[in-house]
Each structure stands twice: as C-alpha cells, then as structure tokens.
Design a protein around this motif. Structure first.
Motif, PDB file in Angstrom:
ATOM      1  N   ARG A 245      35.853  44.640  42.663  1.00 22.50           N
ATOM      2  CA  ARG A 245      37.137  45.337  42.684  1.00 22.50           C
ATOM      3  C   ARG A 245      38.159  44.581  41.843  1.00 22.50           C
ATOM      4  O   ARG A 245      38.966  45.187  41.125  1.00 22.50           O
ATOM      5  N   PHE A 246      38.133  43.263  41.944  1.00 22.60           N
ATOM      6  CA  PHE A 246      39.030  42.436  41.146  1.00 22.60           C
ATOM      7  C   PHE A 246      38.811  42.710  39.650  1.00 22.60           C
ATOM      8  O   PHE A 246      39.766  42.946  38.901  1.00 22.60           O
ATOM      9  N   GLU A 247      37.556  42.692  39.232  1.00 23.26           N
ATOM     10  CA  GLU A 247      37.254  42.907  37.817  1.00 23.26           C
ATOM     11  C   GLU A 247      37.650  44.310  37.362  1.00 23.26           C
ATOM     12  O   GLU A 247      38.152  44.499  36.245  1.00 23.26           O
TER      13      GLU A 247
ATOM     14  N   HIS B  82      48.714  42.415  39.691  1.00 20.19           N
ATOM     15  CA  HIS B  82      49.199  41.895  40.968  1.00 20.19           C
ATOM     16  C   HIS B  82      48.269  42.328  42.104  1.00 20.19           C
ATOM     17  O   HIS B  82      47.984  41.541  43.016  1.00 20.19           O
ATOM     18  N   GLU B  83      47.773  43.569  42.055  1.00 21.77           N
ATOM     19  CA  GLU B  83      46.829  44.043  43.064  1.00 21.77           C
ATOM     20  C   GLU B  83      45.532  43.241  43.001  1.00 21.77           C
ATOM     21  O   GLU B  83      44.959  42.878  44.044  1.00 21.77           O
ATOM     22  N   ALA B  84      45.069  42.973  41.789  1.00 17.97           N
ATOM     23  CA  ALA B  84      43.823  42.220  41.626  1.00 17.97           C
ATOM     24  C   ALA B  84      43.949  40.820  42.209  1.00 17.97           C
ATOM     25  O   ALA B  84      43.077  40.349  42.953  1.00 17.97           O
ATOM     26  N   LEU B  85      45.038  40.155  41.899  1.00 18.88           N
ATOM     27  CA  LEU B  85      45.218  38.776  42.368  1.00 18.88           C
ATOM     28  C   LEU B  85      45.484  38.718  43.865  1.00 18.88           C
ATOM     29  O   LEU B  85      45.196  37.706  44.512  1.00 18.88           O
ATOM     30  N   ALA B  86      45.982  39.812  44.439  1.00 26.20           N
ATOM     31  CA  ALA B  86      46.218  39.849  45.888  1.00 26.20           C
ATOM     32  C   ALA B  86      44.914  39.882  46.674  1.00 26.20           C
ATOM     33  O   ALA B  86      44.911  39.627  47.884  1.00 26.20           O
ATOM     34  N   LEU B  87      43.782  40.178  46.014  1.00 24.62           N
ATOM     35  CA  LEU B  87      42.483  40.174  46.689  1.00 24.62           C
ATOM     36  C   LEU B  87      42.024  38.758  47.035  1.00 24.62           C
ATOM     37  O   LEU B  87      41.121  38.581  47.867  1.00 24.62           O
TER      38      LEU B  87
END
Length: 538
Positions: free
Chosen positions: A98-100, A123-128
């Motif tokens: 999901r991050f990728e 920001h959503e990716a790093l919040a994972l």
C-alpha cells in the motif's frame, strides 16, 4: 486480511489482531512476508530462523512452527509448495505494498503537475509507518537486509514529500524537520539541497549559505571530497539571488536527476587499476555517470602520495571526457567505511577487485563480509583477465536473487559496449529426467527486454561448471551472481571455479537494496523497481 511490517509485525483479520504465538512463529511469518506470493524453500527458512544453531531435527521444528502459523491464519493463506512454503497475499493486504502504491500514485500526480494531491498521497503513505520496520527483528540476521531496504525507501519517500511540499511553498514549516534530518544523515546531499532551499525561501539567505559551508565541511571531513556539482551550483544561485529559486517560480518538484548518479570504484594495493577503470569508464558512459575513485589507507603517512596518485587518475579520466571525483582517507575498517561512503554518496554501483584471499578459498573475509552486508547498492568484484572485453556479455542465470542483479549489470555493460547479452543455463539431461533451462532463460530475457529494452539471447550449455566455462570462452565479460547462501558457503564450488578459470574477465555480483544503474532516476529501491516480475498467486 491485513499484514503489517512497517513497524512491529502485526496481522489483522475482521477488525481484530491475530495472535501469532511465540517468537519463532512470528519470525517465520515475517520471513515469508518478505517474499509474498513466492515459494521460500524449507532449507532457507531453517537457515534464517536458526542459522548455525539449527537443531538436529530442524525440518520437524520448522513444520511445527508452520503448523502454528497456519492455525492462526485463515485457511489456505499459508500453502505448502515444493521445496518449501508460500504466503498468499492479496493486493492491498501488505502495508508495504500500500505504501508503494501511494508513492507511485504521488509520482503520477506530480508528472501531471498536481503537487497538492501528490503531497496528500505521500503523507498518507508515510502515515502507514508505525515505527521502525520489523522492529522486533532488528537483531535477527534474516531481517537485516529487509530492514535496511525499508528504511531506505521510507527516507526516499520523505525526501520526495519534502520536495513536493517545497514546491507548494511550505518552506517555513520544513526548516525544523530538515535540520533534524540533516543532523541524522549529515552526508546525504539531497537533504542539504532541500534545507538550503527552504532557508533561502524563508528569507534566511545568510543561514542558507552557512548550511552550504556546513555541508562542505561534513563532506570534506567525513569523506574527503568536495560537494557535488548540484550542491555547488545551488550555492552560486543563492549568492546571486537567482529568481528561479523563488517558490513562485517553481512549477514542478526538483528532479532527482539534479543529484549526481555515480559509480564508486574502490582501489586497493592489489587492485588491477587499469582493468577496473576500463569497466567503470564504460559503465559511466551510457547512461552518463560520475566515477568516484576511492582509496583507503591505514598509515596516515601514505595519504599525501595516495591523494596525488588518485588525482593523476582522475585527471586522466577527465581528459577522456569522464566526470570523476576522488577521495582518500585513513581507515582500519575499509569494508565498513566503503559501505558508508557508498551509502552517503547514493551510488548506483560499488566496483572493486576480487581479493586474492577470496579467490584462494572462496570465503569472504571480515572486511568483504562487512562490505556485502552494509553496502546498499549493488557490489561487483572484478576478476581481470588478459582477454579483450569486446565479445558478448554472458550471465549464468538460475533466477535467484543475485542472478537478477548480475543480469541487470550485464545488460548495463552490454548496452554501453554495444555487445550482445547472453543468458546461460543448463541443457536437458533426459536420462536423469531433467529438462533444459530454456523456459527460465526466456523468462529472464523477456523481463530484460520489457524493462530495459535490451535483447538477451538464451544460451543452453552442458550441465555443470565445465559447460559454463565453455560458454564463456568467447565472452568479453562474464557476470555471475553470488549464491543466496554466500554467508555460509562463500562463493561455492561452481562460482569459485568460474572465478578462477574463466578466460573472460569476470564480475561477481551481490544484489543491493537500491536500484541498479539502469533503474529510472525516480526509482526508490529494489522494492519499487526491479526486473524481477511479480510472482503469481498460484
């Protein structure tokens, strides 16, 4: 179903966390999740879970732990597939996927000029991330490479998010974060560039120039080299208050190409210098790269003479149109120091000679082991020959992890040299019921052609080392990937024979965490760009 490795290992199902039991079942699941939808052999799992302390009944112990994990998960998630086991992960179930995906979406949005939407995705990716990846396995050997890889992709995503936020005029709020990141990664030039830009756009020109001087001191004192051309050019633009630096004048995220891409060439007392530089010069020509020459010495009294010698080599390369830099410093732990240098310079490849001791017994010494374990990019060891490097590039290919890196490096060399690329595998042995490797070779050739745009010719050879030696007789270069078990078996008998007896110059390749030299500039790591196709779920 949700698998989380961007932090402590967690599994969630139907809104609740799944209990996985003790340390060994958890480690087993983590090891499988590092290779989702791929068969991981029982031997490899035993090696990763117990290492040299494996019990006498290790296969039974493994089956017990497999049974425990299987009971904790829904039916058919953990499957038995010869010669080992496979964890089925559907799209979106693994947090790193999901991050990728979010980072890829951000890049697509940036390409369309939608910086605000891209910033939201990043920001959503790093919040994972819930903390350090695979935190509970930080001291387990099987997780070390993955943890380093994940740390690297997170930092690359942070850099992209900062670039994006700078484009959106958020320079004031970024200064503090960038100062902390620079303190943590003092030799990472991309962060220095962002900090100087943020300070300048915040009306702090003098501090931006001070930040450049801090960067120069860190690079000169830490690595013995001057800042990259990109960093030097930014200082000049700040001094003349270049209007293009203003936030209002910026319409797109600064390209990663602004940071130089390079090849690090490590030279030792026993190095075949001319042969090393011939390979490096060719690789640096297409696509263009900077060649960084490094020589580490133990005695400080040698430093002056070594620096002068390196400067002569650098000047000779410059005369032939190769952009080159040089670094020399004292070190009592060259493996660790070279890995650090490769990390901080973010190089595409570390090229050095295969040590005489390695060719004698096939076992990496302490320094070479440190180099392999801690260098984030691909590492290639050259075994020189008197033969010409004008023939085809031959890469023995069995589909293993380091074989793919060897194929990529072979393709890089072949493209630069305008030479054919051949992927070699064993011919059939009907009396033993063994089919030939043509299907696997075509699989590799198609991947190379699809991603790299380079044709690769499948080449079937008689089984065994002698067949591969014969296949390399007319080669200009032989490129061989290390065994995935190099920690325990070193080169192994087959690779050692090739290294010793092949008539062609030979590169022994260890696959790194970062993209290889042919990866697109915007790539993050081998997690996000690889010529390995995704494994099917079947």
């Amino acid at each position: 179903m949700e698998f989380r490795i961007l932090g402590p290992l967690e599994v969630w199902d139907r809104g609740g966390e799944v209990s996985l039991g003790g340390p060994k079942p958890r480690a087993l699941l983590a090891a499988l999740l590092l290779h989702p939808n791929e068969v991981v052999s029982a031997d490899r799992l035993i090696d990763e879970l117990w290492g040299t302390d494996s019990p006498e009944n290790a296969p039974d112990a493994l089956r017990v732990n497999v049974s425990r994990v299987r009971k904790a998960l829904p039916q058919d998630v953990l499957a038995t597939r010869s010669p080992g086991y496979l964890i089925r992960v559907e799209p979106g179930e693994l947090d790193v996927h999901r991050f990728e995906r979010l980072v890829d979406e951000a890049r697509s949005l940036l390409a369309r000029g939608l910086a605000a939407e891209a910033s939201t995705r990043l920001h959503e990716a790093l919040a994972l991330w819930r903390g350090p990846a695979l935190a509970e396995f930080a001291y387990e050997s099987f997780a070390q490479a993955a943890i380093a890889r994940l740390k690297e992709i997170r930092l690359a995503a942070v850099e992209l998010r900062i670039d994006t936020d700078l484009t959106l005029g958020r320079h004031d709020e970024l200064v503090g974060e960038l100062e902390s990141l620079v303190a943590e990664h003092p030799l990472r030039e991309r962060l220095r560039i962002c900090l100087m830009t943020a300070l300048y756009r915040s009306g702090r020109q003098a501090e931006a120039l001070d930040a450049y001087q801090d960067a120069r001191r860190a690079l000169v004192d830490g690595l013995g080299i001057e800042p990259s051309p990109a960093l030097q050019e930014l200082e000049r633009r700040i001094l003349r208050q270049d209007p293009s630096l203003d936030a209002e004048a910026t319409t797109s995220v600064p390209a990663r190409e602004a940071v130089e891409r390079s090849i690090l060439v490590s030279i030792t007392d026993e190095s075949p210098v001319d042969a090393l530089l011939a390979v490096a010069e060719l690789l640096a020509s297409r696509p263009p790269r900077v060649v960084v020459l490094a020589r580490l010495v133990q005695d400080a009294a040698e430093l002056g003479a070594v620096s002068a010698w390196l400067e002569e080599r650098r000047s000779a390369l410059a005369e032939r149109g190769v952009v080159a830099r040089a670094a020399s410093f004292t070190s009592t732990a060259p493996g660790v120091e070279l890995a650090r240098l490769a990390t901080e310079l973010d190089v595409d490849l570390l090229l050095t000679n295969a040590p005489n001791e390695l060719l004698a017994d096939g076992v990496p010494d302490e320094q070479l082991t440190a180099l392999f374990e801690e260098t984030p990019c691909d590492v290639a060891l050259l075994v020189p020959r008197h033969a010409s490097t004008t023939g085809p590039v031959v890469a023995p290919f069995g589909g293993a992890e380091h074989d793919w890196a060897a194929v990529e490096l072979g393709a890089w060399f072949a493209r630069a040299a305008d030479a054919p690329l051949r992927l070699a595998g064993a011919a059939a042995v009907p009396e033993q019921g063994r089919r030939d490797a043509s299907r696997l070779l075509s699989h590799g050739a198609l991947a190379v052609q699809r991603v790299l745009g380079i044709s690769a010719e499948p080449l079937l050879t008689p089984p065994g080392e002698e067949g591969m030696l014969e296949a390399s007789r007319d080669a200009g270069l032989l490129v061989v990937g290390l065994s995935t078990r190099w920690h325990h078996e070193g080169l192994g008998a087959a690779r050692l024979m090739l290294a010793r007896e092949a008539s062609a110059p030979t590169l022994l390749v260890r696959r790194g965490l970062r993209p290889g030299g042919l990866a697109p500039p915007a790539s993050l790591t081998h997690f996000t760009w690889s010529i390995r196709p995704e494994a099917p779920l079947g």
